[in-house]
Every structure is written in structure tokens, then in C-alpha cells.
Design an enzyme around this catalytic site. Sequence first.
Site, PDB file in Angstrom:
ATOM      1  N   HIS A   1       1.019   5.196   0.964  1.00  0.00           N
ATOM      2  CA  HIS A   1       0.404   6.239   1.794  1.00  0.00           C
ATOM      3  C   HIS A   1       0.451   7.574   1.045  1.00  0.00           C
ATOM      4  CE1 HIS A   1       0.601   4.086   5.813  1.00  0.00           C
ATOM      5  NE2 HIS A   1       1.511   3.379   5.149  1.00  0.00           N
TER       6      HIS A   1
ATOM      7  N   HIS B   1       0.838  -1.203   0.000  1.00  0.00           N
ATOM      8  CA  HIS B   1       0.000   0.000   0.000  1.00  0.00           C
ATOM      9  C   HIS B   1       0.867   1.244   0.000  1.00  0.00           C
ATOM     10  CE1 HIS B   1       0.704  -1.279   4.187  1.00  0.00           C
ATOM     11  NE2 HIS B   1       0.728  -0.002   4.485  1.00  0.00           N
TER      12      HIS B   1
HETATM   13  P1  5GP Z   1       1.941   0.315   7.385  1.00  0.00           P
HETATM   14  O1  5GP Z   1       2.679   0.574   8.655  1.00  0.00           O
HETATM   15  O2  5GP Z   1       1.736  -1.155   7.127  1.00  0.00           O
HETATM   16  O3  5GP Z   1       2.569   1.030   6.215  1.00  0.00           O
HETATM   17  O4  5GP Z   1       0.535   1.015   7.563  1.00  0.00           O
HETATM   18  C1  5GP Z   1      -0.649   0.351   7.687  1.00  0.00           C
HETATM   19  C2  5GP Z   1      -1.718   1.419   7.815  1.00  0.00           C
HETATM   20  O5  5GP Z   1      -2.981   0.803   7.725  1.00  0.00           O
HETATM   21  C3  5GP Z   1      -1.683   2.158   9.166  1.00  0.00           C
HETATM   22  O6  5GP Z   1      -1.460   3.541   8.924  1.00  0.00           O
HETATM   23  C4  5GP Z   1      -3.056   1.876   9.770  1.00  0.00           C
HETATM   24  O7  5GP Z   1      -3.606   2.991  10.432  1.00  0.00           O
HETATM   25  C5  5GP Z   1      -3.879   1.448   8.577  1.00  0.00           C
HETATM   26  N1  5GP Z   1      -4.919   0.480   8.891  1.00  0.00           N
HETATM   27  C6  5GP Z   1      -4.760  -0.678   9.580  1.00  0.00           C
HETATM   28  N2  5GP Z   1      -5.922  -1.334   9.674  1.00  0.00           N
HETATM   29  C7  5GP Z   1      -6.840  -0.583   9.009  1.00  0.00           C
HETATM   30  C8  5GP Z   1      -8.235  -0.742   8.766  1.00  0.00           C
HETATM   31  O8  5GP Z   1      -8.882  -1.711   9.175  1.00  0.00           O
HETATM   32  N3  5GP Z   1      -8.851   0.229   8.059  1.00  0.00           N
HETATM   33  C9  5GP Z   1      -8.186   1.326   7.597  1.00  0.00           C
HETATM   34  N4  5GP Z   1      -8.885   2.235   6.904  1.00  0.00           N
HETATM   35  N5  5GP Z   1      -6.869   1.513   7.807  1.00  0.00           N
HETATM   36  C10 5GP Z   1      -6.213   0.572   8.522  1.00  0.00           C
END
Ligand code: 5GP
Length: 137
Positions: A101, A99
Amino acid sequence: MQDCIFCKIIKGEIPSSKVYEDKHVFAFLDIAPVNKGHVLVVPKNHSLDFSDMADEDIKAVFVAAKKIANAVMKGTGAQGYNLGMNNKKAAGQLVMHSHLHIIPRFDDDGLKHWPAKKYTEGEAEKVKDVIIKQISI
Ligand code: 5GP
Ligand code: ZN
């Protein structure tokens, strides 16, 4: 993938605040935003991280991100935005479905830039060489 939270969001099995969807891409608000309007852009095909993404998914995600980032700027009144991907646990990746951001930024949001280290004499040359050796065309 069955137990993947983002695959469930894409399929509508878990609710999300969707902002964009096309054939290859799904985008929705991050549930815990760095700033309000923080969007996650994900490929519909499950892949673990950037290194695992198919080239066509990389293209689709970044083309969509350009549209979405401009809409985030206009919609939120942000003065800038960061694009970021955390890849693998050491880099802070928490959800193992790749993903991107999109984080809207404001002149006065108080966020700091990454800390900067320094190379010792001759070190940059060595580091450059070890990377070049691993690049395959
Ligand atoms: P990572 O650290 O993997 O780059 O970020 C994962 C992101 O996914 C985090 O910023 C977190 O807030 C978001 N996230 C995790 N679970 C969910 C969810 O169930 N729904 C949404 N909309 N965002 C999520
Ligand atoms: Zn997934």
C-alpha cells in the site's frame, strides 16, 4: 492464479485505475482509499504475501513504489506517505496476493499512529534473542 482478484486485475479481466506497469509490477488505485491517491503495488507473479515473494519481485515492487510514491505526493499534494503491507489474516490481509500500500498523508488528515506497548524489565532482551535465533542468512 485463477480465482485471485489481483491476478484478474493484472490480466485486465477486472477493470482498475492503473497508474503504473512494467515487466514485473502492476499498480492501481485502491478501490476504498484511506486517502485519495492510495495505490496498491503488486507483483505480476502471484505470491501470497511478503514472506512468499521472490527476492526479485520484492526488489521490483519497492523500486516501482519509490517512483510511484513520489508521483502520488506531487500529484495529490500530499505532505507524506505510508508504505504498508498486511501479511496474513492476523495482520488484516484481505486479498491473498501480495501487495504494497502507498497511502498519501496530509498534515490534517486526522489519522492516528499505531498504539505503543511497553516492554517489562528484561523482556526486550528475551524477545530480541528469540528473533535472532530464527534469522537465517
Ligand atoms: P489488504 O487488507 O489485503 O492489505 O488490502 C486489500 C486492499 O485491496 C483493500 O484496501 C481493498 O480496498 C482493496 N481492494 C479489494 N478489492 C479490490 C478491487 O477489486 N479493486 C481495487 N482497486 N482494490 C481492491
Ligand atoms: Zn494473484
